[in-house]
Design a protein around this motif. Sequence first.
Motif, short mmCIF file in Angstrom:
data_model
loop_
_atom_site.label_atom_id
_atom_site.label_comp_id
_atom_site.label_asym_id
_atom_site.label_seq_id
_atom_site.Cartn_x
_atom_site.Cartn_y
_atom_site.Cartn_z
N MET A 87 32.23 33.66 30.73
CA MET A 87 32.63 33.19 32.07
C MET A 87 34.07 33.58 32.41
SD MET A 87 30.14 31.79 33.62
CE MET A 87 30.98 30.90 34.92
N LEU A 88 34.94 33.56 31.36
CA LEU A 88 36.33 33.91 31.58
C LEU A 88 36.46 35.36 32.04
CD1 LEU A 88 39.27 33.01 31.43
CD2 LEU A 88 39.30 33.73 29.02
N LYS A 89 35.68 36.26 31.42
CA LYS A 89 35.72 37.67 31.80
C LYS A 89 35.23 37.88 33.23
CE LYS A 89 35.34 39.78 27.21
NZ LYS A 89 34.54 40.68 26.35
N ILE A 90 34.17 37.14 33.60
CA ILE A 90 33.63 37.24 34.95
C ILE A 90 34.68 36.77 35.97
CG2 ILE A 90 31.89 36.35 36.55
CD1 ILE A 90 29.98 36.16 34.16
N GLY A 91 35.36 35.67 35.64
CA GLY A 91 36.40 35.15 36.52
C GLY A 91 37.53 36.15 36.72
N LYS A 92 37.94 36.81 35.63
CA LYS A 92 39.00 37.80 35.72
C LYS A 92 38.56 38.99 36.56
CE LYS A 92 41.55 36.81 31.45
NZ LYS A 92 42.01 37.36 30.14
N LYS A 93 37.28 39.37 36.41
CA LYS A 93 36.76 40.49 37.18
C LYS A 93 36.76 40.16 38.67
CE LYS A 93 34.62 44.46 37.75
NZ LYS A 93 35.29 45.74 37.50
N ILE A 94 36.36 38.96 39.02
CA ILE A 94 36.34 38.55 40.42
C ILE A 94 37.77 38.53 40.98
CG2 ILE A 94 35.89 36.62 42.00
CD1 ILE A 94 33.51 35.89 40.18
N THR A 95 38.71 38.02 40.18
CA THR A 95 40.11 37.99 40.61
C THR A 95 40.63 39.40 40.86
OG1 THR A 95 40.52 35.96 39.35
CG2 THR A 95 42.44 37.28 39.96
N TRP A 96 40.27 40.33 39.97
CA TRP A 96 40.70 41.72 40.13
C TRP A 96 40.11 42.33 41.41
CZ3 TRP A 96 37.98 46.35 40.41
CH2 TRP A 96 38.75 47.51 40.36
N LEU A 97 38.83 42.06 41.66
CA LEU A 97 38.18 42.60 42.86
C LEU A 97 38.87 42.11 44.13
CD1 LEU A 97 34.42 42.28 41.86
CD2 LEU A 97 35.67 44.41 42.22
N ILE A 98 39.27 40.83 44.12
CA ILE A 98 39.91 40.24 45.29
C ILE A 98 41.33 40.77 45.48
CG2 ILE A 98 40.81 38.08 46.25
CD1 ILE A 98 38.40 36.66 45.04
N LYS A 99 42.05 40.96 44.38
CA LYS A 99 43.46 41.31 44.47
C LYS A 99 43.73 42.81 44.36
CE LYS A 99 45.66 37.11 42.62
NZ LYS A 99 46.57 36.60 41.59
N ARG A 100 42.97 43.52 43.52
CA ARG A 100 43.39 44.86 43.12
C ARG A 100 42.37 45.97 43.34
NH1 ARG A 100 48.91 44.80 42.09
NH2 ARG A 100 49.43 42.67 41.50
N HIS A 101 41.27 45.69 43.99
CA HIS A 101 40.27 46.73 44.16
C HIS A 101 40.86 47.91 44.93
CE1 HIS A 101 36.63 48.88 45.31
NE2 HIS A 101 36.02 48.21 44.35
N LEU A 122 44.06 31.06 49.62
CA LEU A 122 43.66 32.28 50.30
C LEU A 122 43.96 33.50 49.44
CD1 LEU A 122 44.89 31.81 54.00
CD2 LEU A 122 42.53 31.76 53.16
N PRO A 123 43.06 34.49 49.39
CA PRO A 123 43.36 35.74 48.68
C PRO A 123 44.56 36.44 49.29
CG PRO A 123 41.02 35.59 49.21
CD PRO A 123 41.71 34.49 49.96
N ILE A 124 45.27 37.20 48.46
CA ILE A 124 46.48 37.89 48.91
C ILE A 124 46.20 38.80 50.11
CG2 ILE A 124 48.24 39.59 48.26
CD1 ILE A 124 48.72 36.90 47.05
N PHE A 125 45.11 39.56 50.03
CA PHE A 125 44.85 40.52 51.10
C PHE A 125 44.58 39.82 52.44
CE2 PHE A 125 40.44 39.71 49.90
CZ PHE A 125 39.76 39.79 51.10
N VAL A 126 44.07 38.60 52.41
CA VAL A 126 43.83 37.84 53.64
C VAL A 126 45.17 37.45 54.28
CG1 VAL A 126 42.92 35.70 54.61
CG2 VAL A 126 41.59 36.96 52.91
N ILE A 127 46.13 37.02 53.45
CA ILE A 127 47.46 36.66 53.94
C ILE A 127 48.14 37.87 54.56
CG2 ILE A 127 49.74 35.79 53.31
CD1 ILE A 127 48.34 34.24 51.03
N HIS A 128 48.06 39.01 53.87
CA HIS A 128 48.69 40.22 54.37
C HIS A 128 48.03 40.69 55.67
CE1 HIS A 128 51.43 41.58 51.03
NE2 HIS A 128 50.84 40.52 50.49
N PHE A 129 46.71 40.57 55.75
CA PHE A 129 46.01 40.99 56.96
C PHE A 129 46.33 40.04 58.12
CE2 PHE A 129 42.06 41.39 59.59
CZ PHE A 129 42.28 42.69 59.99
N TRP A 130 46.48 38.79 57.82
CA TRP A 130 46.87 37.80 58.83
C TRP A 130 48.23 38.19 59.43
CZ3 TRP A 130 47.43 31.86 57.43
CH2 TRP A 130 47.77 31.16 58.58
N LEU A 131 49.19 38.51 58.57
CA LEU A 131 50.51 38.91 59.05
C LEU A 131 50.43 40.20 59.87
CD1 LEU A 131 52.56 37.97 55.89
CD2 LEU A 131 52.86 37.00 58.16
#
Length: 274
Positions: free
Chosen positions: A1-15, A241-250
């Motif tokens: 589960m930890l690996k899956i969580g890290k993968k999801i975090t990467w997809l949201i932040k660094r894809h 909120l994911p980082i990319f959402v904040i940046h897109f909002w700005l």
Amino acid sequence: MLKIGKKITWLIKRHPYLYYTRFKLLSKDASQEDIKAQTYNLINKKQFIPKSFHIVNSIILKEKSHLNTFEKVLEIAEWLRLNIKGGSGLSLSSEKALQKMLAGEGGVCSDISQVFNNFCVVNDIEVREWGITSLPFSADFGGHAFNEFYSKEFDKWILIDVSKTILFYAKGSNIPLSVMELFEYNKSGRDVIYTSFLASNAVDDSLISHYFLNDARAPFLICNYHNKTYDAYLDRYQTFLPIFVIHFWLFLIKKSYFYIFPVNNIRKELVYQT
């Protein structure tokens, strides 16, 4: 589960596609004349830099008020590299990023460039932040961030890579190169050398060549980054909120930074390659 969580975090932040989309939205063609007026200091005043930077700065430059601009920059850069272990990217407000990095809890080149900007402002040193990407845009090239400061001693802009502890020179010269000088020299085939300003740092020649001395690389200037605004939004909304959402909002409310590419037809060249 930890690996899956890290993968999801990467997809949201660094894809890579998020980076590509950001470049398409924020990139602008520009001339070298357009670059001259752009500095981080224009919209980031000393009194609005978080208090922690002023406190740490007094530690870095204690009893060193006699140093000139060039010497102060090297003193700050050396201190940061000796006190930041590095690690994963943070994408935090500048004050939190500084705290995390000094606690040994991460920090990549863009995080280091971010805090270096603020230390320069505190010391009344003109500074700006650059990035490097690959043209055409490639998911295999992760990019790199570095800085440029104005040296009163040399009366010119000087490229400094704080994370890699590098300055660049034309062969046979002891005057450091600016960003545009480096890339113009690369293009014309002139010999360029580089040295570390930190004696204890082992330079990775292949990495420097990969980032700076490759014909497929393109530098871009990061403009209109209002530190106080980004700090406020990141501190307030990053917990949910994911980082990319904040940046897109700005971006939508026209408070975003943007990129200037001092090359022609960037919109045509910036195509995505997987």
